[in-house]
Enzyme design. Structure first.
Site, PDB file in Angstrom:
ATOM      1  N   TYR A 111     -15.213   0.102   8.744  1.00  0.00           N
ATOM      2  CA  TYR A 111     -13.811   0.245   9.383  1.00  0.00           C
ATOM      3  C   TYR A 111     -13.430  -0.067  10.622  1.00  0.00           C
ATOM      4  O   TYR A 111     -12.629  -0.609  10.700  1.00  0.00           O
ATOM      5  CB  TYR A 111     -13.572   1.849   8.624  1.00  0.00           C
ATOM      6  CG  TYR A 111     -12.233   2.289   8.648  1.00  0.00           C
ATOM      7  CD1 TYR A 111     -11.116   1.689   7.961  1.00  0.00           C
ATOM      8  CD2 TYR A 111     -11.802   3.145   9.708  1.00  0.00           C
ATOM      9  CE1 TYR A 111      -9.759   2.200   8.101  1.00  0.00           C
ATOM     10  CE2 TYR A 111     -10.488   3.729  10.057  1.00  0.00           C
ATOM     11  CZ  TYR A 111      -9.592   3.274   8.931  1.00  0.00           C
ATOM     12  OH  TYR A 111      -8.369   3.628   9.222  1.00  0.00           O
ATOM     13  N   LYS A 154     -10.691  -2.704  12.011  1.00  0.00           N
ATOM     14  CA  LYS A 154      -9.418  -2.403  12.890  1.00  0.00           C
ATOM     15  C   LYS A 154      -9.530  -3.196  14.415  1.00  0.00           C
ATOM     16  O   LYS A 154      -8.494  -3.399  14.947  1.00  0.00           O
ATOM     17  CB  LYS A 154      -9.350  -0.931  12.891  1.00  0.00           C
ATOM     18  CG  LYS A 154      -9.185  -0.032  11.707  1.00  0.00           C
ATOM     19  CD  LYS A 154      -7.675  -0.573  11.093  1.00  0.00           C
ATOM     20  CE  LYS A 154      -7.285   0.196   9.989  1.00  0.00           C
ATOM     21  NZ  LYS A 154      -6.150  -0.072   9.256  1.00  0.00           N
ATOM     22  N   GLY A 184       0.789  -1.261   0.136  1.00  0.00           N
ATOM     23  CA  GLY A 184      -0.137   0.016   0.113  1.00  0.00           C
ATOM     24  C   GLY A 184       0.936   1.399  -0.140  1.00  0.00           C
ATOM     25  O   GLY A 184       0.450   2.326   0.435  1.00  0.00           O
ATOM     26  N   ASP A 192      -1.260  -7.524  -5.213  1.00  0.00           N
ATOM     27  CA  ASP A 192      -2.392  -7.455  -4.688  1.00  0.00           C
ATOM     28  C   ASP A 192      -2.232  -8.479  -2.996  1.00  0.00           C
ATOM     29  O   ASP A 192      -2.076  -9.394  -2.933  1.00  0.00           O
ATOM     30  CB  ASP A 192      -3.576  -8.264  -5.500  1.00  0.00           C
ATOM     31  CG  ASP A 192      -4.837  -8.268  -4.613  1.00  0.00           C
ATOM     32  OD1 ASP A 192      -4.964  -7.904  -3.455  1.00  0.00           O
ATOM     33  OD2 ASP A 192      -5.730  -8.933  -5.358  1.00  0.00           O
ATOM     34  N   GLY A 248      -0.438   5.103  -1.241  1.00  0.00           N
ATOM     35  CA  GLY A 248      -1.257   5.782  -0.431  1.00  0.00           C
ATOM     36  C   GLY A 248      -0.550   7.121   0.485  1.00  0.00           C
ATOM     37  O   GLY A 248       0.238   7.240   0.065  1.00  0.00           O
ATOM     38  N   GLN A 249      -1.683   7.705   0.931  1.00  0.00           N
ATOM     39  CA  GLN A 249      -1.243   8.839   1.922  1.00  0.00           C
ATOM     40  C   GLN A 249      -0.130   8.509   2.762  1.00  0.00           C
ATOM     41  O   GLN A 249       1.066   9.303   2.702  1.00  0.00           O
ATOM     42  CB  GLN A 249      -2.696   9.454   2.406  1.00  0.00           C
ATOM     43  CG  GLN A 249      -2.224  10.855   3.047  1.00  0.00           C
ATOM     44  CD  GLN A 249      -3.325  11.025   4.234  1.00  0.00           C
ATOM     45  OE1 GLN A 249      -4.007  10.514   4.644  1.00  0.00           O
ATOM     46  NE2 GLN A 249      -3.259  12.550   4.560  1.00  0.00           N
ATOM     47  N   ASP A 305       2.114  -2.125  -4.297  1.00  0.00           N
ATOM     48  CA  ASP A 305       0.704  -1.538  -4.470  1.00  0.00           C
ATOM     49  C   ASP A 305      -0.033  -2.170  -5.250  1.00  0.00           C
ATOM     50  O   ASP A 305       0.509  -2.765  -6.351  1.00  0.00           O
ATOM     51  CB  ASP A 305       0.702   0.098  -4.385  1.00  0.00           C
ATOM     52  CG  ASP A 305      -0.654   0.594  -3.848  1.00  0.00           C
ATOM     53  OD1 ASP A 305      -1.377   0.412  -4.471  1.00  0.00           O
ATOM     54  OD2 ASP A 305      -0.329   1.327  -2.857  1.00  0.00           O
ATOM     55  N   ILE A 306      -1.422  -1.870  -5.419  1.00  0.00           N
ATOM     56  CA  ILE A 306      -1.996  -2.573  -6.545  1.00  0.00           C
ATOM     57  C   ILE A 306      -2.249  -1.746  -7.670  1.00  0.00           C
ATOM     58  O   ILE A 306      -2.580  -1.915  -8.812  1.00  0.00           O
ATOM     59  CB  ILE A 306      -3.392  -2.797  -6.114  1.00  0.00           C
ATOM     60  CG1 ILE A 306      -3.977  -3.792  -6.817  1.00  0.00           C
ATOM     61  CG2 ILE A 306      -4.393  -1.522  -5.756  1.00  0.00           C
ATOM     62  CD1 ILE A 306      -5.488  -4.546  -6.207  1.00  0.00           C
TER      63      ILE A 306
END
Ligand SMILES: NC(=O)c1ccc[n+]([C@@H]2O[C@H](COP(=O)([O-])OP(=O)(O)OC[C@H]3O[C@@H](n4cnc5c(N)ncnc54)[C@H](O)[C@@H]3O)[C@@H](O)[C@H]2O)c1
Length: 310
Positions: free
Chosen positions: A138, A142, A4, A48, A7-8, A30-31
């Site tokens: 979400y 988590k 990932g 993935d 991402g941010q 990352d994907i």
């Protein structure tokens, strides 16, 4: 390896790790492909995270020892695609934990979130161990993830480390569909249009952190001695708390004619279920956590960097 990485958080984490340890020693994956800066900075694999065999292949190829698992579907998007969010958030975590259980990797970083808390949790100075009844897809993923991390540590000796990030503010990469995204968008709009319509109410106070602090926290936790780490689910982590009205005021100190108005949407309900402020004393005691950025400093950094990046 960072999963990932586009991402941010992954983008800045990858760049920071490469800066510290050397580009070739940090594998980004990352994907999808990421920013130019990230793609040019070192090795990258399309991967993935829900595909165990593919993950195992990349880990073996590069002889990966540590994994930072940053792939996930965030709070606002997950409400629209509950099953996809659950499958991604849990499937990727199980894959990485099982790689560690099989001794194919040595150490795992996996971020949790303040979304593990819910409406029945105390709002102010939310403590490490308290009532946790998350009401979002979400948050449920988590919270379940935290329990699985603790379980893999206890039962299989997996060295997994985690923090509950608050909302993160950064200028390099746009946020990926969370409830605190407004606190990044607002700086972009302040510079481009001098006005912003916020999707949360003016007095919704949430825990937040500048990205540099979040990256430093993640790296410090991964480098700290395992003996001192008493929490293997996830550590509370804090830096500051503010409302949309307060962030607007801090921007007006630099851009006096900046205007904000409010049009709350479905994300207000999510925000209302989260704490206003977090007690992170256990992280401070166990591995010496200390934030450096408050709202004033964050606003200055955001405006300066965004201005010079356009
Ligand atoms: N940003 C925040 O404010 C915040 C707050 C709390 C916790 N977190 C957690 O930190 C982690 C990273 O968050 P972020 O803000 O960088 O998210 P993001 O949405 O910006 O990035 C996630 C990345 O994962 C990638 N991805 C999606 N599906 C994938 C798959 N199947 N395989 C591989 N990669 C895939 C996406 O392409 C994306 O680049 C997540 O676990 C998130 O829950 C973030």
């Amino acid at each position: 390896m960072i999963i990932g990485a586009c991402g941010q958080i992954g983008t800045e984490l990858t760049l920071a790790l490469r800066n510290r340890y050397g580009s070739d020693r940090i594998i980004a994956s990352d994907i999808r492909e990421g920013s130019q800066e990230l793609m040019a900075s070192g090795p990258f694999e399309i991967l993935d995270a829900t595909n165990y065999d593919a993950l195992e292949g990349v880990v073996a190829h590069y002889e990966i020892d540590e994994v930072f698992l940053m792939a996930a579907m965030l709070s606002a998007t997950a409400e629209k695609f509950p099953m996809r969010a659950w499958n991604l958030n849990m499937g990727s975590l199980f894959n990485v934990l099982n790689l560690a259980k099989e001794k194919k990797i040595g150490k795992v970083f996996w971020p949790s979130s303040i979304a593990v808390f819910g409406s029945s949790t105390q709002k102010e100075n939310t403590t490490q161990c308290t009532i946790m009844e998350p009401s979002t897809v979400y948050g449920i993923s988590k919270q379940a993830g935290e329990r699985w991390c603790a379980y893999y540590f206890e039962k299989y000796g997996v060295d997994v480390r985690s923090v509950r990030y608050p909302g993160l503010i950064s200028w390099k990469t746009l946020p990926g569909g969370g409830t605190t995204d407004y606190a990044v968008e607002i700086y972009h709009r302040a510079l481009s249009e001098k006005k912003y319509t916020c999707f949360l109410k003016e007095d919704t106070r949430l825990p937040m952190m500048f990205m540099d602090d979040a990256i430093r926290a993640s790296m410090e936790l991964m480098n700290s001695s395992p003996a001192g780490l008493r929490i293997r689910s996830s550590y509370n982590l804090a830096a500051m708390s503010f409302s949309p009205r307060e962030i607007a005021k801090s921007i007006q100190a630099h851009i006096p004619d900046f205007e904000i108005d409010y049009s709350p949407d479905f994300r207000q309900t999510i925000a209302d279920s989260w704490p206003c402020s977090i007690d992170d004393s256990q992280a401070r005691t166990d591995w010496g956590w200390k934030p450096e950025f408050d709202l004033t400093r964050t606003t200055k950094e955001m405006l300066e960097n965004l201005k010079s990046s356009v």
